[in-house]
Motif scaffolding. Structure first.
Motif, PDB file in Angstrom:
ATOM      1  N   ILE A  15       0.439  -0.952   0.303  1.00  0.00           N
ATOM      2  CA  ILE A  15       0.005   0.111   0.237  1.00  0.00           C
ATOM      3  C   ILE A  15       0.865   1.305  -0.085  1.00  0.00           C
ATOM      4  N   ASP A  16       1.901   1.305   1.023  1.00  0.00           N
ATOM      5  CA  ASP A  16       2.521   2.512   1.103  1.00  0.00           C
ATOM      6  C   ASP A  16       3.537   2.615  -0.675  1.00  0.00           C
ATOM      7  N   ILE A  17       4.240   1.670  -1.273  1.00  0.00           N
ATOM      8  CA  ILE A  17       4.305   1.975  -2.305  1.00  0.00           C
ATOM      9  C   ILE A  17       3.523   2.344  -3.721  1.00  0.00           C
ATOM     10  N   ALA A  18       2.339   1.557  -3.096  1.00  0.00           N
ATOM     11  CA  ALA A  18       0.944   2.207  -3.778  1.00  0.00           C
ATOM     12  C   ALA A  18       0.583   3.395  -3.967  1.00  0.00           C
ATOM     13  N   SER A  19       0.706   4.152  -2.576  1.00  0.00           N
ATOM     14  CA  SER A  19       0.894   5.188  -2.525  1.00  0.00           C
ATOM     15  C   SER A  19       1.748   6.263  -3.183  1.00  0.00           C
ATOM     16  N   GLU A  47      11.884 -11.951   2.321  1.00  0.00           N
ATOM     17  CA  GLU A  47      11.108 -12.694   1.893  1.00  0.00           C
ATOM     18  C   GLU A  47       9.760 -11.855   1.862  1.00  0.00           C
ATOM     19  N   THR A  48       9.631 -11.018   3.074  1.00  0.00           N
ATOM     20  CA  THR A  48       8.614  -9.727   3.098  1.00  0.00           C
ATOM     21  C   THR A  48       8.319  -9.045   2.456  1.00  0.00           C
ATOM     22  N   ILE A  49       9.130  -8.604   1.056  1.00  0.00           N
ATOM     23  CA  ILE A  49       9.640  -8.000   0.460  1.00  0.00           C
ATOM     24  C   ILE A  49       8.949  -8.346  -0.485  1.00  0.00           C
ATOM     25  N   ARG A  50       9.419  -9.689  -0.993  1.00  0.00           N
ATOM     26  CA  ARG A  50       9.160 -10.554  -2.203  1.00  0.00           C
ATOM     27  C   ARG A  50       8.126 -10.778  -2.343  1.00  0.00           C
ATOM     28  N   ARG A  51       6.661 -11.163  -0.988  1.00  0.00           N
ATOM     29  CA  ARG A  51       5.677 -10.960  -1.021  1.00  0.00           C
ATOM     30  C   ARG A  51       4.286  -9.450  -1.630  1.00  0.00           C
ATOM     31  N   SER A  52       5.632  -8.688  -1.050  1.00  0.00           N
ATOM     32  CA  SER A  52       4.547  -7.264  -1.314  1.00  0.00           C
ATOM     33  C   SER A  52       4.366  -7.119  -2.861  1.00  0.00           C
ATOM     34  N   MET A  53       6.112  -7.740  -3.096  1.00  0.00           N
ATOM     35  CA  MET A  53       5.931  -7.463  -4.898  1.00  0.00           C
ATOM     36  C   MET A  53       5.237  -7.923  -6.018  1.00  0.00           C
ATOM     37  N   HIS A  54       4.975  -9.520  -4.955  1.00  0.00           N
ATOM     38  CA  HIS A  54       4.379 -10.201  -5.411  1.00  0.00           C
ATOM     39  C   HIS A  54       2.700  -9.782  -5.923  1.00  0.00           C
ATOM     40  N   LEU A  55       2.017  -9.241  -4.604  1.00  0.00           N
ATOM     41  CA  LEU A  55       0.842  -8.362  -4.562  1.00  0.00           C
ATOM     42  C   LEU A  55       0.756  -7.155  -5.218  1.00  0.00           C
ATOM     43  N   LEU A  56       1.388  -7.032  -5.643  1.00  0.00           N
ATOM     44  CA  LEU A  56       1.686  -5.827  -6.715  1.00  0.00           C
ATOM     45  C   LEU A  56       1.845  -5.964  -7.747  1.00  0.00           C
ATOM     46  N   GLU A  57       2.778  -7.162  -8.754  1.00  0.00           N
ATOM     47  CA  GLU A  57       2.789  -7.832  -9.754  1.00  0.00           C
ATOM     48  C   GLU A  57       1.432  -8.387  -9.781  1.00  0.00           C
ATOM     49  N   ASP A  58       0.762  -8.747  -8.998  1.00  0.00           N
ATOM     50  CA  ASP A  58      -0.188  -9.667  -9.320  1.00  0.00           C
ATOM     51  C   ASP A  58      -1.374  -8.606  -9.642  1.00  0.00           C
ATOM     52  N   GLY A  60      -0.801  -5.349 -11.456  1.00  0.00           N
ATOM     53  CA  GLY A  60      -0.717  -4.370 -12.242  1.00  0.00           C
ATOM     54  C   GLY A  60       0.276  -3.269 -11.984  1.00  0.00           C
ATOM     55  N   ILE A  61       0.000  -3.336 -11.058  1.00  0.00           N
ATOM     56  CA  ILE A  61       0.916  -2.112 -10.389  1.00  0.00           C
ATOM     57  C   ILE A  61       2.401  -2.668 -10.992  1.00  0.00           C
ATOM     58  N   VAL A  62       3.186  -3.440 -10.707  1.00  0.00           N
ATOM     59  CA  VAL A  62       4.657  -3.634 -11.257  1.00  0.00           C
ATOM     60  C   VAL A  62       4.998  -4.508 -12.064  1.00  0.00           C
ATOM     61  N   GLN A  63       5.716  -4.987 -12.320  1.00  0.00           N
ATOM     62  CA  GLN A  63       6.709  -5.806 -13.782  1.00  0.00           C
ATOM     63  C   GLN A  63       7.514  -6.344 -12.760  1.00  0.00           C
ATOM     64  N   THR A  71       9.799  -3.404 -11.725  1.00  0.00           N
ATOM     65  CA  THR A  71       9.648  -1.750 -12.330  1.00  0.00           C
ATOM     66  C   THR A  71       8.335  -1.240 -12.576  1.00  0.00           C
ATOM     67  N   VAL A  72       8.041  -0.535 -12.363  1.00  0.00           N
ATOM     68  CA  VAL A  72       6.603  -0.062 -12.012  1.00  0.00           C
ATOM     69  C   VAL A  72       6.025  -0.032 -13.341  1.00  0.00           C
ATOM     70  N   THR A  73       4.780  -0.339 -13.470  1.00  0.00           N
ATOM     71  CA  THR A  73       4.230  -0.226 -14.895  1.00  0.00           C
ATOM     72  C   THR A  73       3.006   0.101 -14.934  1.00  0.00           C
ATOM     73  N   SER A  74       2.024   0.807 -13.765  1.00  0.00           N
ATOM     74  CA  SER A  74       0.804   1.160 -14.163  1.00  0.00           C
ATOM     75  C   SER A  74       0.192   2.334 -13.195  1.00  0.00           C
ATOM     76  N   ILE A  75       0.335   3.873 -13.142  1.00  0.00           N
ATOM     77  CA  ILE A  75      -0.379   4.432 -11.474  1.00  0.00           C
ATOM     78  C   ILE A  75      -2.089   3.751 -11.741  1.00  0.00           C
ATOM     79  N   GLU A  76      -2.681   4.112 -12.557  1.00  0.00           N
ATOM     80  CA  GLU A  76      -4.017   3.733 -12.610  1.00  0.00           C
ATOM     81  C   GLU A  76      -4.443   2.268 -11.450  1.00  0.00           C
ATOM     82  N   ALA A  77      -3.539   1.664 -12.062  1.00  0.00           N
ATOM     83  CA  ALA A  77      -3.149   0.247 -11.339  1.00  0.00           C
ATOM     84  C   ALA A  77      -3.519   0.159  -9.985  1.00  0.00           C
TER      85      ALA A  77
END
Length: 205
Positions: A15-19, A47-58, A60-63, A71-77
């Motif tokens: 959430i913090d990264i998305a914000s 491992e906690t960061i891996r789970r965060s990135m996996h969530l953001l990838e799911d 569509g926010i990062v790849q 890589t950050v891919t979408s501000i809309e997502a």
């Protein structure tokens, strides 16, 4: 004991990264730091960061690309994700508030029942000196009150008595409101002056 609802740390980081992406502190196309560096920044395990990135990838926010990084891919997502999370948080808060209100209501109901029971007991013991004498009156099947409510019958206006309880089989209905109905064999617990029993009998027959 009621369970406390806590947002997982990896979700808090997501959430913090998305914000930060929505605020454009982190632009689309930007490559986030490695997991070990982010782990140090947020003071959590890789491992906690891996789970965060996996969530953001799911969502569509990062790849996440092996060997290339994150890589950050979408501000809309990112914006959609924050909105959905906020809605869920709001719902959770409302559910918690409802539980707290129900708990308070149960405490008030118990306190009211104890107070009325104490009042009835006190009045019974001192009924000869108490100006508000409690009486009990059982409704027979031929009573004109059967099927009516406390309000529609205008009980207080016609008798001067206040119904503080209704005994119905093994149940005691305390402080019945105007919509409480009268049924056969109900026993009304009424307080009033010394002549209340006579007026109730005349009204209920």
């Amino acid at each position: 004991m009621e369970k406390k609802i806590v947002t997982p740390v990896y979700q808090q980081i997501a959430i913090d990264i998305a914000s930060r992406i929505v605020k454009k502190d982190i632009p689309v196309g930007y490559k986030l730091k490695g997991r070990s560096i982010l782990a140090g920044e947020y003071n959590v395990s890789p491992e906690t960061i891996r789970r965060s990135m996996h969530l953001l990838e799911d969502v569509g926010i990062v790849q996440v690309t092996a060997g290339s990084g994150i890589t950050v891919t979408s501000i809309e997502a990112a914006n959609d994700y924050i909105k959905k999370f906020t809605e869920l948080e709001s719902l959770s808060s409302k559910q918690k508030a409802i539980k707290e209100l129900l708990h308070e209501k149960q405490k008030l109901d118990r306190a009211l029942e104890e107070t009325i029971s104490s009042f009835i007991d006190y009045s019974e013991r001192f009924k000869h000196t108490n100006p508000f004498t409690p009486i009990e009156y059982e409704l027979k099947d031929d009573s004109p009150l059967i099927g009516q409510t406390v309000g529609s019958s205008q009980f207080w206006q016609n008798t001067g008595g206040t119904i503080v309880g209704i005994k119905r089989k093994d149940t005691l209905i305390i402080s019945p409101g105007p919509y409480a109905d009268f049924r056969i064999n109900d026993t009304l617990i009424i307080i009033g002056d010394m002549d209340i029993h006579k007026r109730v009998e005349l009204f209920c027959k």
